[in-house]
Write an enzyme that holds these catalytic residues in place. Structure first.
Site, PDB file in Angstrom:
ATOM      1  N   ASP A  61       0.837  -1.204   0.000  1.00 11.69           N
ATOM      2  CA  ASP A  61       0.000   0.000   0.000  1.00 11.69           C
ATOM      3  C   ASP A  61       0.873   1.255   0.000  1.00 11.69           C
ATOM      4  O   ASP A  61       0.600   2.214  -0.736  1.00 11.69           O
ATOM      5  CB  ASP A  61      -0.914  -0.021   1.226  1.00 11.69           C
ATOM      6  CG  ASP A  61      -1.718   1.256   1.371  1.00 11.69           C
ATOM      7  OD1 ASP A  61      -2.546   1.544   0.499  1.00 11.69           O
ATOM      8  OD2 ASP A  61      -1.498   1.969   2.362  1.00 11.69           O
ATOM      9  N   GLU A  85      -2.253  -5.308  -3.295  1.00 10.12           N
ATOM     10  CA  GLU A  85      -1.248  -4.584  -2.519  1.00 10.12           C
ATOM     11  C   GLU A  85      -0.189  -5.530  -1.958  1.00 10.12           C
ATOM     12  O   GLU A  85       1.004  -5.183  -1.926  1.00 10.12           O
ATOM     13  CB  GLU A  85      -1.930  -3.813  -1.394  1.00 10.12           C
ATOM     14  CG  GLU A  85      -2.775  -2.655  -1.912  1.00 10.12           C
ATOM     15  CD  GLU A  85      -3.569  -1.963  -0.828  1.00 10.12           C
ATOM     16  OE1 GLU A  85      -4.015  -0.823  -1.067  1.00 10.12           O
ATOM     17  OE2 GLU A  85      -3.759  -2.564   0.247  1.00 10.12           O
TER      18      GLU A  85
END
Length: 246
Positions: A55, A127
């Site tokens: 992320d 992610e």
């Protein structure tokens, strides 16, 4: 709500071909291990730490691309474009493009309820894969990998206009028209693993839009879009009338 899609078991090597990168088999398995599977397997590591790392890397690469490619856009627009590119829904669309749900390791309960097609699980796994690529190859290769994933979404975000953030756009048009700020009324139904949210947006005491989604923020965005489109017609009509009288 569980998806009706039939999930097939697919070798991880096929996923690596789709991604165009090499990953150590153990790291790849970790990136694909959802907490539901880890729990049923006796508490083995999950992909959540990789998700955290990915992320952060995704945010940096996306922000850099927006800064360099759109020098004329103000900070507010760039923030909306980033959200329209790397938030849960666009990442889930990327995952579906890769058929990522065929590879995620899920517990029996999540599998039965269609977890392989849930936006939250798909986006988190994207992610986690970015995090795995970063650990293996460093920033330069990961930058190329992230662009492979998101460039189409970035191009779409550049032309979305009000659709970059319907809630913000609705608030702005209400202010221009001298209306009260939008108020959202939300309810949810269904079990925790398959909860559906319904949102109503009320402006000056009148309901102007409704929306549904698997997350409250998605339902609110859909309701805001309906309300914005209604008010935009009203605003355009007022502009035409003013131009006629001028």
């Amino acid at each position: 709500m569980a998806s009706k899609k039939t999930r097939r078991v697919t070798p991880a090597s096929e996923l690596l071909k789709k991604l165009g990168v090499h990953l150590d088999p153990e790291l790849l398995v970790l990136a694909l291990t959802h907490r539901s599977f880890a729990h049923e397997a006796g508490g083995i590591p999950t992909n959540e730490r990789l998700e955290f790392l990915g992320d952060a890397v995704l945010g940096v690469v996306t922000a850099e691309a927006l800064y360099r490619d759109y020098p004329e856009r103000p900070e507010g627009d760039l923030a909306k474009m980033r959200a329209a590119t790397v938030s849960q829904r666009p990442l889930a669309r990327i995952a579906r493009r890769l058929n990522l749900g065929d590879f995620i390791l899920l517990g029996k309960g999540e599998s039965r309820t269609g977890g392989y097609d849930k936006d939250s699980i798909l986006s988190d796994t994207v992610e986690a894969l970015i995090g795995a690529v970063y650990l293996t190859h460093g920033l330069e290769t990961t930058r190329s990998f992230v662009h492979f994933l998101i460039d189409d979404a970035l191009e779409e975000a550049a032309v979305l206009g009000a659709g970059l953030d319907w809630k913000t756009s609705l608030q702005e048009i209400c202010a221009r028209l001298g209306l009260d700020a939008p108020a959202y009324q939300n309810v949810s139904n269904g079990p925790d693993h398959a909860r559906i949210f319904t949102s109503r947006v009320v402006i000056d005491g009148e309901e102007r839009g409704t929306g549904t989604g698997t997350a409250k923020k998605h339902a609110e965005q859909e309701a805001a879009e309906q309300a914005y489109r209604y008010l935009k017609i009203r605003e355009d009509e007022q502009t035409r009338q003013a131009e006629t009288l001028a």
